[in-house]
Design an enzyme around this catalytic site. Structure first.
Site, PDB file in Angstrom:
ATOM      1  CD  GLU A  85      -2.924  -1.121   2.400  1.00 64.96           C
ATOM      2  OE1 GLU A  85      -2.751  -0.285   3.326  1.00 64.96           O
ATOM      3  OE2 GLU A  85      -3.878  -1.921   2.378  1.00 64.96           O
ATOM      4  CB  THR A 138      -0.947   0.040   8.689  1.00 60.20           C
ATOM      5  OG1 THR A 138      -2.036   0.884   9.086  1.00 60.20           O
ATOM      6  CG2 THR A 138      -1.104  -1.329   9.323  1.00 60.20           C
ATOM      7  CD  GLU A 195     -11.560  -2.552  13.134  1.00 56.32           C
ATOM      8  OE1 GLU A 195     -10.396  -2.135  12.965  1.00 56.32           O
ATOM      9  OE2 GLU A 195     -12.571  -1.842  12.934  1.00 56.32           O
ATOM     10  CG  ASP A 213     -15.346  -0.475  10.741  1.00 54.45           C
ATOM     11  OD1 ASP A 213     -14.590   0.283  11.377  1.00 54.45           O
ATOM     12  OD2 ASP A 213     -14.930  -1.328   9.940  1.00 54.45           O
ATOM     13  CB  THR A 263      -6.864   3.616  16.314  1.00 56.39           C
ATOM     14  OG1 THR A 263      -7.794   2.898  15.500  1.00 56.39           O
ATOM     15  CG2 THR A 263      -6.695   2.893  17.631  1.00 56.39           C
ATOM     16  CG  ASN A 269     -10.793   2.066   3.887  1.00 57.35           C
ATOM     17  OD1 ASN A 269      -9.931   2.542   4.621  1.00 57.35           O
ATOM     18  ND2 ASN A 269     -11.600   1.118   4.305  1.00 57.35           N
TER      19      ASN A 269
END
Ligand code: CA
Length: 700
Positions: free
Chosen positions: A94, A190, A208, A327, A264, A413
């Site tokens: 990514e 990440t 999560e 979410d 987060t 996203n």
């Protein structure tokens, strides 16, 4: 009026003059090519230095727009592969590569860092932080990393196990290392660090799980913590860290801090040198569902937040999804731009939120300027004059399993988007998909694994209806000033990657099927395509060395194996590569064909009744599917358990509870599962393998 020949003559002179000008510009370009040091001045002046790409979003405004125009709508037909570099992984890629003075730096899966010659792809050095492979348990969505930061001769990377590491940019040797999260806790990094004024800003992922979100600033020289700002309030029996946390606590109920609260900051962090603010977005609440957390808005989950860069003190926060229930993280890329809105020049902070609204805020105050849906949604009808969503009561209630749009993957996203100030358009990947939100009946906090409250094993009547709804994906060009779609391209697979905009009137984007495409920025006309054979999620970037422009991208498909409780798209999983393209490039990629052998009938015997297999199915969906794939069919990044040989089945419990396959990325679930439960999962896996073997035999 000029005669034909005179005009031609003049044209010739113009061309000569223009050519000379190009040469002079090229020389300036070469001079510009030497940043020598990435410092605050260089980071503020990136728009005047298009040869280099020295920070994640290209500039502090994170527009991912390059002034380079050697590759443009005419010359693009000659664009070809200049070189490729094998990253030796089947996991998701990514990252946005960075380039400084002819050296390209990138991160890869498992937080590895590479420095290569940007002209040839020759490896200069590589660094492996040796992330404990079983930390894979603490990521929702693959062992990815989105990039590094450069500053004063160093390369900074956040690692999956929560460390922030400074490397010497010349050698790749560690200068300092700081553990930014509780060691071995269910946090991960990440996202890419951002740097300003000698400080490295970094967040983390993990909402999560039972975690509490925060953003930290570290001294770039020493690795000492400068400040840490939490996003949600902690245990109220202890002093609040700030007034913001005291205010936030009033919007929570019950014993929220026991599940951490979530929120987060796992992706966007933007530094604004004009205001001296740091902006970031916060993730979902933990657990996911409002009713499991108790009444209230739960500040500051699912919010866009501004902090003072020097102190970390909160200046303002805007909650995009109050009392988030679906979410809907607000962590997507944030972008600063100046737009002409109703005839007035306005600075805006923009975000294409997971919840389907495109937000434009005043960066100084956090006041909402406008919000419009950029995708089809069912959870809200609009945003009211106070900036609150006008919700659909049934979707809020989630009385039974409910089909919710956008899905928990978001209408958009983490995939970086780009803004072309000439066209005024934002280019972004969008996902048209739904989730089935079913709240676990007997939810209890799990401190050792995901604890979202989603019933991942749900198979009630709504599921059939939901399975009929096929997801799809688009590349959308969004008119930022008018807040409406200018054009879109329908993509063959729902999954696609980030975008790059250039002054050559081009938009670049990679796709799940491995195509890297270039479109005309003004109208979306497809101008060029290259089949890499590897699914692409990462955003392309561009740089120039020795007067030659390159387009670089990481190709490597991965990410979460399931969306809700079914398989994601059909991205092409193949060994990941770093690719760089230039005009006249003639390099080729070795053909790669993923050979999918038929599933052999398992020889291992394990007695399992129908009801055992059903129990195993629910446990598999809860603990295993996110990596090994829905219904035990893997996309290819992670081992497909239907092919497990007898030897593996003999050691099944040692692997799942004893952690004997840790070094391959398989964590131990000894704190989550009993031996009896592991046997139930094994029974289900064997049942799926038998089923696959049977259907393949009958279809031959
Ligand atoms: Ca989330």
């Amino acid at each position: 009026m000029l005669g034909g020949s005179a005009m031609r003559h003049n044209l010739f002179r113009t061309v000569v003059v223009a050519t000379a000008a190009v040469w002079i510009l090229a020389l300036i370009g070469c001079a510009r090519n030497r940043v020598t040091v990435v410092d605050d001045a260089a980071l503020r002046a990136t728009d005047g230095d298009p040869a280099n790409w020295i920070t994640y979003g290209h500039s502090y405004s994170e527009q991912r727009f390059s002034q380079l125009r050697q590759i443009d709508e005419q010359s693009i037909t000659r664009l070809g592969l200049a070189w490729s570099f094998d990253l030796g992984t089947l996991r998701g890629l990514e990252a946005t590569p960075l380039v400084q003075d002819g050296v390209l730096y990138t991160s890869s899966a498992w937080s590895l860092v590479y420095a290569v010659d940007a002209r040839t792809g020759r490896l200069l050095w590589q660094y492996d932080p040796h992330v404990p492979k079983d930390h894979s348990k603490f990521v929702c969505c693959d062992v990815v990393n989105r990039g590094v930061a450069l500053y004063r001769g160093r390369v900074y990377v956040g690692t999956l196990d929560g460390r922030l590491i400074a490397l010497d940019a010349k050698t790749g040797k560690v200068v300092w290392e700081a553990q930014t999260t509780p060691k071995d806790g269910p946090y991960a990094i990440t996202g890419a660090p951002r740097i300003a004024k000698g400080r490295v800003f970094i967040g983390n992922a993990g909402a999560e799980y039972a975690v509490r979100g925060y953003v930290s600033a570290y001294d770039a020289d020493t690795g000492n913590l400068v400040w840490r700002t939490y996003t949600v309030p902690g245990d109220p029996s202890k002093p609040f860290e700030s007034e913001a946390m005291r205010r936030a606590a009033a919007t929570w109920s019950g014993e929220w801090w026991k599940a951490g609260g979530g929120g987060t900051a796992w992706d966007a962090i933007v530094y604004d040198p004009d205001l001296d603010f740091v902006f970031f977005g916060t993730g979902n609440g933990s657990p996911w569902y409002d009713r499991l957390r108790g009444k209230g808005d739960d500040l500051y989950v699912a919010s866009i937040v501004a902090l003072r860069a020097d102190t970390g003190e909160q200046v303002w926060a805007y909650q995009t999804t109050p009392g988030d229930n679906w979410d809907y993280d607000a962590t997507q890329p944030l972008m600063l731009a100046t737009l002409t809105i109703d005839g007035q020049q306005r600075r805006v902070l923009m975000q294409a939120n997971k919840n389907g609204f495109f937000y434009e805020l005043d960066p100084a105050t956090g006041k909402l300027i406008s919000a419009r849906p950029y995708a089809e949604i069912n959870w809200a009808k609009g945003i009211d004059s106070n900036g609150r969503p006008i919700e659909n009561a049934a979707v809020r209630e989630l009385k039974d399993a409910t089909i919710v749009k956008p899905s928990s993957a978001g209408a958009h996203n983490w995939h970086p988007l780009s803004f072309n100030p000439v066209t005024g358009l934002v280019y972004m990947a969008t996902l048209d998909a739904t989730s089935i939100q079913a709240v676990s009946a007997g939810w209890k906090i799990n401190l050792h694994d995901q604890t979202t409250g989603l019933d991942r094993g749900y198979v009630g009547p709504v599921r059939k209806q939901w399975l009929a709804l096929k997801p799809s994906g688009r590349l959308v060009a969004w008119d930022a000033a008018a807040q409406r779609e200018a054009w879109h391209v329908d993509l063959p697979d729902p999954g696609s990657g980030g975008t790059l905009s250039t002054a050559g009137n081009l938009v670049f984007q990679g796709r799940a099927d491995g195509k890297l495409s270039a479109y005309q920025a003004t109208d979306g006309k497809l101008l060029w395509e290259f089949d890499t054979g590897i699914g692409i999620m990462a955003p392309p970037m561009t740089y120039e060395v020795d007067g030659k422009q390159y387009i670089a991208v990481l190709a490597g498909w991965g990410g979460p194996e399931v969306l809700g409780n079914r398989a994601t798209g059909k991205g092409k999983v193949a060994p990941g590569k770093l690719l760089s393209f230039s005009l006249g490039g003639t390099a080729t990629l070795p053909p790669y064909e993923r050979v999918v052998q038929p599933v052999p009938a398992p020889t291992f015997q394990l007695a399992a009744s129908k009801s055992d297999i059903e129990k195993g199915r629910v446990l598999y969906a809860t603990f295993c599917a996110r990596c090994h794939g829905a219904e035990v069919a893997s996309g290819g990044s992670v081992f497909d358990l239907r092919y497990a040989p007898e030897e593996t089945h003999k050691k099944f419990e040692q692997i799942v509870l004893g952690g004997t396959a840790r070094e391959f990325g398989m964590p131990s679930f000894s704190e989550d599962l009993t031996s009896a439960q592991v046997r139930l999962i094994q029974g289900y896996v064997l049942d799926r393998a038998r089923e696959a073997a049977r259907t393949e035999v009958s279809s031959r």
